[in-house]
Design a protein around this motif. Structure first.
Motif, mmCIF file in Angstrom:
data_model
loop_
_atom_site.group_PDB
_atom_site.id
_atom_site.type_symbol
_atom_site.label_atom_id
_atom_site.label_comp_id
_atom_site.label_asym_id
_atom_site.label_seq_id
_atom_site.Cartn_x
_atom_site.Cartn_y
_atom_site.Cartn_z
ATOM 1 N N PRO A 195 13.410 43.855 55.371
ATOM 2 C CA PRO A 195 12.182 44.542 55.773
ATOM 3 C C PRO A 195 11.700 45.533 54.706
ATOM 4 O O PRO A 195 12.518 46.229 54.080
ATOM 5 C CB PRO A 195 12.580 45.289 57.049
ATOM 6 N N ALA A 196 10.400 45.594 54.543
ATOM 7 C CA ALA A 196 9.815 46.510 53.556
ATOM 8 C C ALA A 196 10.175 47.960 53.858
ATOM 9 O O ALA A 196 10.406 48.752 52.938
ATOM 10 C CB ALA A 196 8.303 46.324 53.506
ATOM 11 N N TRP A 197 10.256 48.318 55.150
ATOM 12 C CA TRP A 197 10.598 49.702 55.503
ATOM 13 C C TRP A 197 11.994 50.066 55.009
ATOM 14 O O TRP A 197 12.226 51.196 54.576
ATOM 15 C CB TRP A 197 10.462 49.969 57.008
ATOM 16 N N LEU A 198 12.918 49.100 55.046
ATOM 17 C CA LEU A 198 14.275 49.373 54.581
ATOM 18 C C LEU A 198 14.281 49.522 53.060
ATOM 19 O O LEU A 198 14.919 50.426 52.523
ATOM 20 C CB LEU A 198 15.250 48.273 55.019
ATOM 21 N N ALA A 199 13.559 48.647 52.382
ATOM 22 C CA ALA A 199 13.464 48.764 50.920
ATOM 23 C C ALA A 199 12.879 50.120 50.546
ATOM 24 O O ALA A 199 13.357 50.777 49.609
ATOM 25 C CB ALA A 199 12.627 47.625 50.343
ATOM 26 N N GLY A 200 11.856 50.555 51.275
ATOM 27 C CA GLY A 200 11.252 51.865 51.010
ATOM 28 C C GLY A 200 12.240 53.002 51.213
ATOM 29 O O GLY A 200 12.292 53.950 50.415
ATOM 30 N N LEU A 201 13.031 52.910 52.270
ATOM 31 C CA LEU A 201 14.055 53.936 52.520
ATOM 32 C C LEU A 201 15.107 53.963 51.411
ATOM 33 O O LEU A 201 15.490 55.036 50.933
ATOM 34 C CB LEU A 201 14.763 53.677 53.854
ATOM 35 N N VAL A 224 18.989 47.820 60.771
ATOM 36 C CA VAL A 224 18.850 49.084 61.508
ATOM 37 C C VAL A 224 19.956 50.064 61.099
ATOM 38 O O VAL A 224 19.689 51.236 60.804
ATOM 39 C CB VAL A 224 18.853 48.843 63.029
ATOM 40 N N ALA A 225 21.201 49.582 61.075
ATOM 41 C CA ALA A 225 22.325 50.449 60.709
ATOM 42 C C ALA A 225 22.178 50.971 59.280
ATOM 43 O O ALA A 225 22.392 52.165 59.017
ATOM 44 C CB ALA A 225 23.644 49.693 60.869
ATOM 45 N N ALA A 226 21.802 50.090 58.356
ATOM 46 C CA ALA A 226 21.604 50.522 56.969
ATOM 47 C C ALA A 226 20.450 51.514 56.872
ATOM 48 O O ALA A 226 20.515 52.482 56.100
ATOM 49 C CB ALA A 226 21.356 49.316 56.065
ATOM 50 N N GLY A 227 19.406 51.296 57.647
ATOM 51 C CA GLY A 227 18.277 52.227 57.643
ATOM 52 C C GLY A 227 18.671 53.604 58.143
ATOM 53 O O GLY A 227 18.303 54.631 57.549
ATOM 54 N N ILE A 228 19.443 53.639 59.214
ATOM 55 C CA ILE A 228 19.886 54.927 59.774
ATOM 56 C C ILE A 228 20.781 55.666 58.785
ATOM 57 O O ILE A 228 20.597 56.865 58.538
ATOM 58 C CB ILE A 228 20.607 54.712 61.126
ATOM 59 N N THR A 229 21.743 54.972 58.193
ATOM 60 C CA THR A 229 22.650 55.647 57.255
ATOM 61 C C THR A 229 21.935 56.019 55.956
ATOM 62 O O THR A 229 22.269 57.034 55.341
ATOM 63 C CB THR A 229 23.902 54.804 56.948
ATOM 64 N N SER A 232 21.940 59.804 55.097
ATOM 65 C CA SER A 232 22.613 60.186 53.862
ATOM 66 C C SER A 232 21.667 60.948 52.936
ATOM 67 O O SER A 232 22.047 61.953 52.326
ATOM 68 C CB SER A 232 23.149 58.928 53.167
ATOM 69 N N GLY A 233 20.440 60.471 52.832
ATOM 70 C CA GLY A 233 19.454 61.170 51.992
ATOM 71 C C GLY A 233 19.199 62.578 52.488
ATOM 72 O O GLY A 233 19.181 63.541 51.699
ATOM 73 N N LEU A 234 19.027 62.733 53.791
ATOM 74 C CA LEU A 234 18.803 64.063 54.373
ATOM 75 C C LEU A 234 20.034 64.951 54.213
ATOM 76 O O LEU A 234 19.925 66.144 53.946
ATOM 77 C CB LEU A 234 18.415 63.935 55.842
ATOM 78 N N HIS A 235 21.211 64.336 54.349
ATOM 79 C CA HIS A 235 22.443 65.106 54.189
ATOM 80 C C HIS A 235 22.556 65.664 52.780
ATOM 81 O O HIS A 235 22.884 66.838 52.584
ATOM 82 C CB HIS A 235 23.654 64.232 54.531
#
Length: 185
Positions: free
Chosen positions: A86-92, A154-159, A163-166
């Motif tokens: 998904p493009a949203w995951l690539a963006g993240l 979904v799991a990769a997107g959440i982490t 992780s970025g915010l952390h």
């Protein structure tokens, strides 16, 4: 030469990335999967040998995460361009790594000292991102994963987001709790 073997293996993993990306772009997923396996083996072997021979170096500590990031980011971008990720995951993924790179530059400027240590969340994130890349390659090779891959996204997107915010939060707190860097002459 044997003393430098872990770093040679890491550098070879970086050198494999353009070939892997080309194979994916050409939709030669079977061969891409084999190359992913080779990259995975060199990743495990370089770390093992560096620890076993007590040859952990500053260069290796820098090159190893670079090799992982180049492999994951490049793969996710190519696979997203094909609609396999998904493009949203690539963006993240791209955004997180840009945030970390930018944060490292700012942190270095503010504190005068940069020590990047991967967090447990970051390690889980990298693992999940690699699993998602391999899953997308498997699907490209004709092995359907369906919902399992969807949950992996979904799991990769959440982490990735977590992780970025952390990192952002941890570096901000660390930067403002340290005395300013002394001016360089």
């Amino acid at each position: 030469m044997i003393r430098h073997l872990p770093n040679v293996l890491t550098a070879s993993r970086i050198a494999l990335v353009p070939f892997l990306l080309w194979l994916m772009a050409e939709e030669r997923f079977g061969t891409a999967l084999v190359l992913c396996g080779v990259a995975g083996i060199t990743d495990a072997l370089d770390g093992y040998l560096a620890r076993r021979w007590n040859q952990v170096t500053r260069l290796g500590a820098v090159l190893d995460p670079i090799a992982d990031k180049v492999l994951v980011v490049g793969s996710v971008v190519v696979l997203a361009g094909q609609g396999r990720v998904p493009a949203w995951l690539a963006g993240l993924v791209v955004g997180r790594d840009a945030l970390i790179l930018g944060g490292a530059v700012v942190y270095q400027a503010v504190t005068g000292r940069l020590e990047i240590r991967p967090t447990a969340l970051s390690k889980v994130n990298t693992f999940l991102q690699i699993v998602v890349v391999i899953g997308a390659i498997l699907e490209g090779a004709g092995i359907p994963l369906g919902r399992v891959l969807g949950w992996g996204f979904v799991a990769a997107g959440i982490t990735t987001a977590g992780s970025g915010l952390h990192y952002l939060l941890a570096w901000t707190i660390k930067a403002f709790s340290r005395p300013p860097a002394s001016p360089r002459e």
